[in-house]
Design a protein around this motif. Structure first.
Motif, PDB file in Angstrom:
ATOM      1  N   UNK A  68      35.289  24.233  37.472  1.00 47.66           N
ATOM      2  CA  UNK A  68      35.364  25.689  37.534  1.00 47.66           C
ATOM      3  C   UNK A  68      36.803  26.148  37.350  1.00 47.66           C
ATOM      4  N   UNK A  69      36.973  27.254  36.626  1.00 47.58           N
ATOM      5  CA  UNK A  69      38.221  28.002  36.589  1.00 47.58           C
ATOM      6  C   UNK A  69      37.924  29.395  37.124  1.00 47.58           C
ATOM      7  N   UNK A 113      29.245  36.131  38.745  1.00 45.73           N
ATOM      8  CA  UNK A 113      28.241  35.736  39.746  1.00 45.73           C
ATOM      9  C   UNK A 113      27.104  34.978  39.078  1.00 45.73           C
ATOM     10  N   UNK A 114      26.574  35.524  37.963  1.00 44.78           N
ATOM     11  CA  UNK A 114      25.466  34.876  37.269  1.00 44.78           C
ATOM     12  C   UNK A 114      25.918  33.581  36.591  1.00 44.78           C
ATOM     13  N   UNK A 125      31.884  34.264  32.733  1.00 45.03           N
ATOM     14  CA  UNK A 125      31.406  35.578  33.134  1.00 45.03           C
ATOM     15  C   UNK A 125      32.492  36.375  33.815  1.00 45.03           C
ATOM     16  N   UNK A 126      32.338  37.699  33.793  1.00 40.14           N
ATOM     17  CA  UNK A 126      33.283  38.558  34.495  1.00 40.14           C
ATOM     18  C   UNK A 126      32.528  39.467  35.455  1.00 40.14           C
ATOM     19  N   UNK A 129      32.537  26.014  33.818  1.00 38.90           N
ATOM     20  CA  UNK A 129      32.268  27.409  34.147  1.00 38.90           C
ATOM     21  C   UNK A 129      33.577  28.143  34.419  1.00 38.90           C
ATOM     22  N   UNK A 130      33.655  29.393  33.942  1.00 34.58           N
ATOM     23  CA  UNK A 130      34.798  30.265  34.190  1.00 34.58           C
ATOM     24  C   UNK A 130      34.291  31.547  34.833  1.00 34.58           C
ATOM     25  N   UNK A 131      34.936  31.954  35.916  1.00 33.52           N
ATOM     26  CA  UNK A 131      34.592  33.201  36.581  1.00 33.52           C
ATOM     27  C   UNK A 131      35.814  34.088  36.720  1.00 33.52           C
ATOM     28  N   UNK A 132      35.773  35.261  36.142  1.00 32.29           N
ATOM     29  CA  UNK A 132      36.840  36.240  36.304  1.00 32.29           C
ATOM     30  C   UNK A 132      36.391  37.261  37.344  1.00 32.29           C
TER      31      UNK A 132
END
Length: 309
Positions: free
Chosen positions: A241-242, A150-151, A144-145, A180-183
């Motif tokens: 996580x990344x 967040x979601x 997600x970005x 999970x990847x968070x930008x």
């Protein structure tokens, strides 16, 4: 007296979701399933996803992409605002990863946790229809970005929280993801007391200025922020996580990713934080963008490999 038997009309129940239609075949042999209605809620627009599946029988691992937009804007057609959507999809397909980009209810349609319920429902839909779609339901990751990060983080950290599963669309299968990847995401709402757009970004005049309050129902209450914050749910069982975040982000401070990294490390969970020096929100113009995309795909490929499951 002879009883009169009459055919009773069948009761009609609105469908909770619709089955996948036949895919479109792309020139590279991959399959595109546009506009799958993964959940249909009376009184709301159908919630849809677009799915791309690599060439070959599979089953293929799948990456669920959650778009950003401050929970108030955006749709499944815009993966990364700073990069061409079709190029991102092609990058994932070339790595033999299917990708599903999903819509969810925005904050003026429904308040939290509706957005999390929708995200979980999309994963359950893909899991239920995995055989038909050529997917490996045991190899699902999320990316997600911004608000979508967040979601995505909430999805990854709450697989075992029955009270957050929701009851829309497909029910039954779980919504577990293996990575999970968070930008540039938001991970601790209480540590972000005022979430307003920079002056060079505008929304319609009737849009609430504090977008977190809008998400939570128009109330500035730390007790509401805590259950909507990914850091609340970190445990040792968290998937890898990344996190990628610009150090000069004016909209979502870089410290948000530091907070999630610190919490994951405190629970001995796997996490990699990549600071992008001097980059603003969205990573627009960041010279490292192509490298960050390759790094993201490599991370997803590593954790979705069959031998790692």
């Amino acid at each position: 007296m002879t009883e009169q038997h009459q055919d009773q009309p069948q009761a009609w129940t609105p469908p909770r979701f619709l089955p996948p239609a036949e895919p479109l075949r792309r020139a590279d042999g991959s399959r595109h399933y546009p506009g799958i209605s993964y959940a249909t809620l009376p009184g709301y627009r159908p919630l849809k996803l677009d799915l791309w599946v690599p060439e070959g029988e599979g089953p293929h691992p799948v990456v669920v992409f959650v778009h950003g937009g401050a929970w108030a804007l955006g749709d499944r057609g815009d993966l990364l605002p700073a990069h061409d959507t079709s190029a991102v999809i092609d990058l994932l397909l070339a790595a033999d990863l299917a990708v599903a980009s999903i819509d969810y209810r925005l904050s003026r349609e429904a308040t939290f946790p509706a957005q999390l319920h929708d995200t979980k429902s999309a994963v359950r839909y893909l899991r239920r229809h995995a055989d038909q779609l050529g997917l490996d339901s045991s190899r699902t990751a999320v990316w997600g970005e911004s608000a979508g990060a967040h979601l995505a983080a909430l999805l990854a950290l709450t697989a075992d929280r029955v009270e957050l599963a929701g009851n829309i669309g497909v029910t039954g299968p779980d919504s577990t993801v293996v990575a999970a990847v968070g930008w540039y995401g938001i991970y601790d709402l209480a540590a972000l007391p005022t979430f307003v757009l920079p002056p060079d970004i505008t929304l319609p005049a009737d849009t609430a200025q504090d977008l977190i309050e809008q998400l939570l129902g128009g109330v500035a209450d730390p007790e509401l922020a805590m259950p909507a914050s990914p850091v609340t749910y970190v445990t040792a069982a968290a998937p890898p996580f990344l996190l990628i975040h610009g150090t000069a982000d004016r909209l979502v401070p870089f410290e948000q990713s530091l907070l999630l990294e610190k919490s994951l490390l405190a629970h001995s969970a796997e996490v990699q934080l990549v600071p992008v020096d001097d980059a603003d929100h969205g990573l627009f113009g960041a010279p490292e963008l192509a490298t960050l995309l390759q790094q993201t795909v490599a991370f997803l490929s590593t954790h979705l490999r069959e031998e790692n499951r």
